[in-house]
Design a protein around this motif. Structure first.
Motif, PDB file in Angstrom:
ATOM      1  N   THR A   1       0.761  -0.961   0.240  1.00  0.00           N
ATOM      2  CA  THR A   1       0.121  -0.263   0.056  1.00  0.00           C
ATOM      3  C   THR A   1       1.160   1.425   0.291  1.00  0.00           C
ATOM      4  OG1 THR A   1      -1.807  -1.347   1.569  1.00  0.00           O
ATOM      5  CG2 THR A   1      -1.828   1.393   0.689  1.00  0.00           C
ATOM      6  N   VAL A   2       0.459   1.793  -0.453  1.00  0.00           N
ATOM      7  CA  VAL A   2       1.842   3.630  -1.041  1.00  0.00           C
ATOM      8  C   VAL A   2       0.579   4.952  -0.261  1.00  0.00           C
ATOM      9  CG1 VAL A   2       2.884   5.501  -2.018  1.00  0.00           C
ATOM     10  CG2 VAL A   2       2.488   2.744  -3.058  1.00  0.00           C
ATOM     11  N   ILE A   3       0.896   5.580   0.862  1.00  0.00           N
ATOM     12  CA  ILE A   3       0.253   6.585   1.560  1.00  0.00           C
ATOM     13  C   ILE A   3       0.891   7.764   0.550  1.00  0.00           C
ATOM     14  CG2 ILE A   3      -0.208   7.797   3.310  1.00  0.00           C
ATOM     15  CD1 ILE A   3      -0.505   4.760   4.682  1.00  0.00           C
ATOM     16  N   GLY A   4       0.630   8.736  -0.028  1.00  0.00           N
ATOM     17  CA  GLY A   4       0.704   9.692   0.096  1.00  0.00           C
ATOM     18  C   GLY A   4       0.018  11.154  -0.847  1.00  0.00           C
ATOM     19  N   ARG A   5       0.257  11.997  -1.612  1.00  0.00           N
ATOM     20  CA  ARG A   5      -0.244  12.929  -1.965  1.00  0.00           C
ATOM     21  C   ARG A   5      -0.356  13.083  -3.356  1.00  0.00           C
ATOM     22  NH1 ARG A   5       4.162  15.673   1.528  1.00  0.00           N
ATOM     23  NH2 ARG A   5       4.650  13.995   0.424  1.00  0.00           N
ATOM     24  N   ARG A   6      -1.417  13.467  -4.324  1.00  0.00           N
ATOM     25  CA  ARG A   6      -1.384  12.637  -5.711  1.00  0.00           C
ATOM     26  C   ARG A   6      -0.983  13.858  -6.356  1.00  0.00           C
ATOM     27  NH1 ARG A   6      -6.228  14.727  -9.371  1.00  0.00           N
ATOM     28  NH2 ARG A   6      -5.216  13.909 -11.304  1.00  0.00           N
ATOM     29  N   LEU A   7      -0.494  15.313  -5.866  1.00  0.00           N
ATOM     30  CA  LEU A   7       0.777  15.995  -7.243  1.00  0.00           C
ATOM     31  C   LEU A   7       1.742  16.957  -6.699  1.00  0.00           C
ATOM     32  CD1 LEU A   7      -2.596  18.212  -8.412  1.00  0.00           C
ATOM     33  CD2 LEU A   7      -1.576  16.421  -9.669  1.00  0.00           C
ATOM     34  N   VAL A   8       2.178  15.496  -5.721  1.00  0.00           N
ATOM     35  CA  VAL A   8       4.082  15.627  -5.633  1.00  0.00           C
ATOM     36  C   VAL A   8       4.611  14.543  -5.870  1.00  0.00           C
ATOM     37  CG1 VAL A   8       4.935  15.510  -2.934  1.00  0.00           C
ATOM     38  CG2 VAL A   8       2.666  16.642  -2.768  1.00  0.00           C
ATOM     39  N   PRO A   9       5.374  15.302  -6.699  1.00  0.00           N
ATOM     40  CA  PRO A   9       6.547  15.238  -7.523  1.00  0.00           C
ATOM     41  C   PRO A   9       7.567  13.336  -6.899  1.00  0.00           C
ATOM     42  CG  PRO A   9       6.696  17.150  -7.685  1.00  0.00           C
ATOM     43  CD  PRO A   9       5.973  16.933  -6.060  1.00  0.00           C
TER      44      PRO A   9
ATOM     45  N   ALA B   1       5.357  -3.244 -12.605  1.00  0.00           N
ATOM     46  CA  ALA B   1       4.226  -3.828 -12.498  1.00  0.00           C
ATOM     47  C   ALA B   1       3.881  -5.135 -10.933  1.00  0.00           C
ATOM     48  CB  ALA B   1       4.217  -5.230 -13.063  1.00  0.00           C
ATOM     49  N   GLN B   2       4.122  -4.120 -10.380  1.00  0.00           N
ATOM     50  CA  GLN B   2       4.085  -4.679  -8.882  1.00  0.00           C
ATOM     51  C   GLN B   2       2.564  -3.760  -8.199  1.00  0.00           C
ATOM     52  OE1 GLN B   2       5.701  -6.138  -5.951  1.00  0.00           O
ATOM     53  NE2 GLN B   2       4.298  -5.545  -5.318  1.00  0.00           N
ATOM     54  N   PRO B   3       1.837  -4.739  -7.990  1.00  0.00           N
ATOM     55  CA  PRO B   3       0.502  -4.503  -7.688  1.00  0.00           C
ATOM     56  C   PRO B   3       0.458  -3.877  -6.321  1.00  0.00           C
ATOM     57  CG  PRO B   3       0.465  -6.837  -8.427  1.00  0.00           C
ATOM     58  CD  PRO B   3       2.068  -6.434  -8.038  1.00  0.00           C
ATOM     59  N   PHE B   4      -0.295  -2.592  -6.212  1.00  0.00           N
ATOM     60  CA  PHE B   4      -0.502  -1.759  -5.347  1.00  0.00           C
ATOM     61  C   PHE B   4      -1.782  -0.917  -4.840  1.00  0.00           C
ATOM     62  CE2 PHE B   4       0.209   2.495  -6.559  1.00  0.00           C
ATOM     63  CZ  PHE B   4       0.331   2.231  -8.196  1.00  0.00           C
ATOM     64  N   GLU B   5      -1.988  -0.698  -3.585  1.00  0.00           N
ATOM     65  CA  GLU B   5      -3.805  -0.055  -3.215  1.00  0.00           C
ATOM     66  C   GLU B   5      -2.910   1.381  -2.796  1.00  0.00           C
ATOM     67  OE1 GLU B   5      -7.278   0.185  -1.042  1.00  0.00           O
ATOM     68  OE2 GLU B   5      -5.165  -1.180  -0.091  1.00  0.00           O
ATOM     69  N   TRP B   6      -3.185   2.362  -3.393  1.00  0.00           N
ATOM     70  CA  TRP B   6      -2.903   3.823  -3.454  1.00  0.00           C
ATOM     71  C   TRP B   6      -3.830   4.828  -2.242  1.00  0.00           C
ATOM     72  CZ3 TRP B   6       0.610   7.373  -4.342  1.00  0.00           C
ATOM     73  CH2 TRP B   6       0.377   9.004  -4.125  1.00  0.00           C
ATOM     74  N   LEU B   7      -3.198   5.213  -1.364  1.00  0.00           N
ATOM     75  CA  LEU B   7      -4.596   5.911  -0.430  1.00  0.00           C
ATOM     76  C   LEU B   7      -3.946   7.516  -0.578  1.00  0.00           C
ATOM     77  CD1 LEU B   7      -4.810   2.912   2.470  1.00  0.00           C
ATOM     78  CD2 LEU B   7      -6.075   3.551   0.460  1.00  0.00           C
ATOM     79  N   ASP B   8      -5.069   8.113  -0.210  1.00  0.00           N
ATOM     80  CA  ASP B   8      -4.259   9.699  -0.164  1.00  0.00           C
ATOM     81  C   ASP B   8      -4.082   9.722   1.661  1.00  0.00           C
ATOM     82  OD1 ASP B   8      -4.306  11.060  -2.336  1.00  0.00           O
ATOM     83  OD2 ASP B   8      -6.675  10.782  -3.246  1.00  0.00           O
ATOM     84  N   ALA B   9      -3.112  10.812   1.025  1.00  0.00           N
ATOM     85  CA  ALA B   9      -2.468  10.973   2.968  1.00  0.00           C
ATOM     86  C   ALA B   9      -3.759  11.005   3.816  1.00  0.00           C
ATOM     87  CB  ALA B   9      -1.367  11.424   2.261  1.00  0.00           C
ATOM     88  N   ASP B  10      -4.278  12.351   3.481  1.00  0.00           N
ATOM     89  CA  ASP B  10      -4.855  12.442   4.708  1.00  0.00           C
ATOM     90  C   ASP B  10      -7.156  11.630   4.400  1.00  0.00           C
ATOM     91  OD1 ASP B  10      -6.473  13.673   1.810  1.00  0.00           O
ATOM     92  OD2 ASP B  10      -6.434  15.290   2.273  1.00  0.00           O
ATOM     93  N   THR B  11      -6.994  10.454   4.114  1.00  0.00           N
ATOM     94  CA  THR B  11      -8.122   9.799   3.709  1.00  0.00           C
ATOM     95  C   THR B  11      -8.152   8.783   5.468  1.00  0.00           C
ATOM     96  OG1 THR B  11      -7.091   8.401   3.129  1.00  0.00           O
ATOM     97  CG2 THR B  11      -8.821   9.050   1.690  1.00  0.00           C
ATOM     98  N   PRO B  12      -8.924   8.687   5.734  1.00  0.00           N
ATOM     99  CA  PRO B  12      -9.281   8.112   7.513  1.00  0.00           C
ATOM    100  C   PRO B  12      -8.544   6.717   7.633  1.00  0.00           C
ATOM    101  CG  PRO B  12     -11.323   8.715   6.890  1.00  0.00           C
ATOM    102  CD  PRO B  12     -10.075   9.592   5.354  1.00  0.00           C
ATOM    103  N   GLU B  13      -8.550   5.766   5.613  1.00  0.00           N
ATOM    104  CA  GLU B  13      -8.038   4.965   5.665  1.00  0.00           C
ATOM    105  C   GLU B  13      -6.407   5.008   6.093  1.00  0.00           C
ATOM    106  OE1 GLU B  13     -10.383   6.119   4.291  1.00  0.00           O
ATOM    107  OE2 GLU B  13     -11.067   4.330   2.748  1.00  0.00           O
ATOM    108  N   ALA B  14      -5.488   5.926   5.759  1.00  0.00           N
ATOM    109  CA  ALA B  14      -4.334   5.926   5.539  1.00  0.00           C
ATOM    110  C   ALA B  14      -4.022   6.296   6.731  1.00  0.00           C
ATOM    111  CB  ALA B  14      -4.780   6.770   4.368  1.00  0.00           C
TER     112      ALA B  14
END
Ligand SMILES: Cc1cc2nc3c(=O)[nH]c(=O)nc-3n(C[C@H](O)[C@H](O)[C@H](O)COP(=O)(O)OP(=O)(O)OC[C@H]3O[C@@H](n4cnc5c(N)ncnc54)[C@H](O)[C@@H]3O)c2cc1C
Length: 414
Positions: A2-10, A23-36
């Protein structure tokens, strides 16, 4: 993963792009979401520096592609001092050369400064590659080819580029791998491919990976649903980007300098683009300016050949402009190039049947051999190459057949 990050940060985009292209499967979580927030709290690292990669129980804070390579692949250095063949670049050409060389029993070192797949790793679907009627993702193809090469004994070093090489008096080569590492090889296959062409528009570089992306932006596609986006280019890579963005729900404007798509794009893509209601193609048009706010890109200005300018809303801009060959190293190595910088090989080195002046062997250069005996060129970097995955794969396979002839010569003392 799982990757936790901000969409528009380089830096966060870089990690997402790296995982997508490997080709590494991953789930993306926006940093400020409750799940993250909850995931970081569960792992006991609520304040970890972003982007964060969570791999099972392991938490990698402030993740970077290089950090992930170090964490997952450990130190990338050759295990032997000398190989039959060193292959520079693990795009389709280099990967194919590695599969065939190692399956033929040659000791094979494959060096990749970034990650396997090359340009192909940027495309979500290659539809015209032999044997895959449903198409195949470029990263997936590269991952399988890399595994296949390794299963035959190839040593694949990822994140380890070649800085240069020198000729040895006995006809072999020493390659400089940086950080004080060097390795010898009896033959080299140079498959370093192409570099993206850049566009010179004010402010563009400052927004790179923050709304402006070179290439088809495979890792961004799903994030663009519902957004207006702009794609520049008229080749197959632009066509694929346009289609995958439109299929993901983006409203796509395509800016094309020329007066037709058919000159540079495969017919099947042209037909699909023309039939798609969310794609607007502007021919004879070029980008002249971009606008941004604090978050990222907001619009681009396009000017058509008749002089009219128009502001087009855009949350993302994809530049699919083709490339130039990576051959800055060649001149110092006596490897001859054509006027555009592509490597000349085999018959293209002959001038009215005469061999190059500094060519020392009593035979012509072999088909994919450069002006330096024992150095072969394969794939997009080669003058006259097909600029297709299948062409690159064919070159890689053929280069190995020719390397065998060179190795036999070395044994005979040529
Ligand atoms: C977005 C996109 C979509 C495409 N779609 C298609 C398609 O649908 N069908 C098709 O047939 N073709 C397609 N192509 C073209 C195809 O991907 C290329 O023709 C092919 O990848 C060329 O392979 P290559 O191995 O010669 O070079 P590249 O793919 O460019 O790979 C070169 C590799 O060498 C590495 N390298 C460079 N220098 C060094 C160094 N000094 N040391 C170590 N490593 C180095 C690079 O990091 C790179 O990984 C597409 C291209 C793009 C960009």
């Amino acid at each position: 993963v799982t990757v936790i990050g901000r969409r528009l940060v380089p830096s966060d985009h870089e990690v997402r792009d790296y995982l997508t292209r490997s080709a590494q499967p991953f789930e993306w979580l926006d940093a400020d979401t409750p799940e993250a927030v909850e995931l970081l709290r569960e792992r006991g690292t609520p304040d970890a520096e972003l982007p964060v990669v969570v791999d099972g129980e392991e938490v990698i804070a402030a993740a970077t592609p290089r950090g992930l390579i170090a964490a997952w692949l450990h130190e990338q250095v050759p295990s032997q001092g000398c190989y039959d063949i060193a292959i520079v670049g693990a795009g389709p050409a280099g990967l194919a050369a590695a599969v065939y060389a190692s399956s033929d029993g040659l000791s094979t070192l494959l060096l990749e400064r970034d990650l396997p797949g090359g340009q192909a790793s940027h495309t979500s679907l290659i539809e015209n590659f032999f044997g895959f009627p449903e198409g195949i993702g470029g990263a997936e193809l590269a991952r399988m080819a890399g595994r296949q090469a390794e299963s035959f004994g190839t040593e694949l070093l990822i994140g380890r580029g070649v800085r240069g090489h020198r000729d040895e008096p006995n006809g072999t080569f020493t390659l400089d791998l940086g950080d004080g590492y060097a390795v010898s090889a009896r033959a080299i296959v140079a498959a370093p491919g192409m570099e993206w062409r850049r566009l010179d528009v004010e402010g563009l570089d400052g927004l790179r990976d923050r709304g402006v992306y070179y290439g088809a932006g495979r890792s961004e596609t799903t994030q663009c649903a519902g957004d207006p986006v702009v794609v520049i280019g008229a080749g197959n890579s632009a066509g694929q980007a346009v289609m995958s963005l439109a299929q993901a729900g983006a409203r796509v404007t395509m800016l094309v300098r020329g007066d037709s798509l058919t000159k540079s794009m495969s017919g099947y893509l042209v037909d699909r683009i023309e039939a798609h209601s969310s794609i607007d193609v502007r021919l004879r048009t070029r980008l002249t300016a971009i606008d941004a706010d604090d978050v990222g890109l907001t619009a681009v200005t396009a000017r058509s050949d008749d002089g009219a300018s128009e502001r087009v809303p855009a949350r993302a801009l994809f530049l699919c402009l083709g490339g130039t060959p990576r051959t800055a190293w060649a001149e110092a190595s006596r490897v001859r190039l054509d006027r555009q910088g592509f490597i000349l090989t085999g018959p293209d080195l002959l001038d009215e049947g005469r061999r190059p002046a500094d060519w020392q062997l009593p035979r012509d250069p072999l088909a994919l051999e450069t002006s330096v005996p024992g150095i072969f060129a394969a794939g997009d970097v080669r003058h006259g190459s097909a600029k297709r995955v299948a062409g690159a794969v064919g070159d890689g396979a053929m280069a190995v057949a020719l390397v065998h002839r060179r190795l036999a010569e070395l044994v005979d003392g040529a």
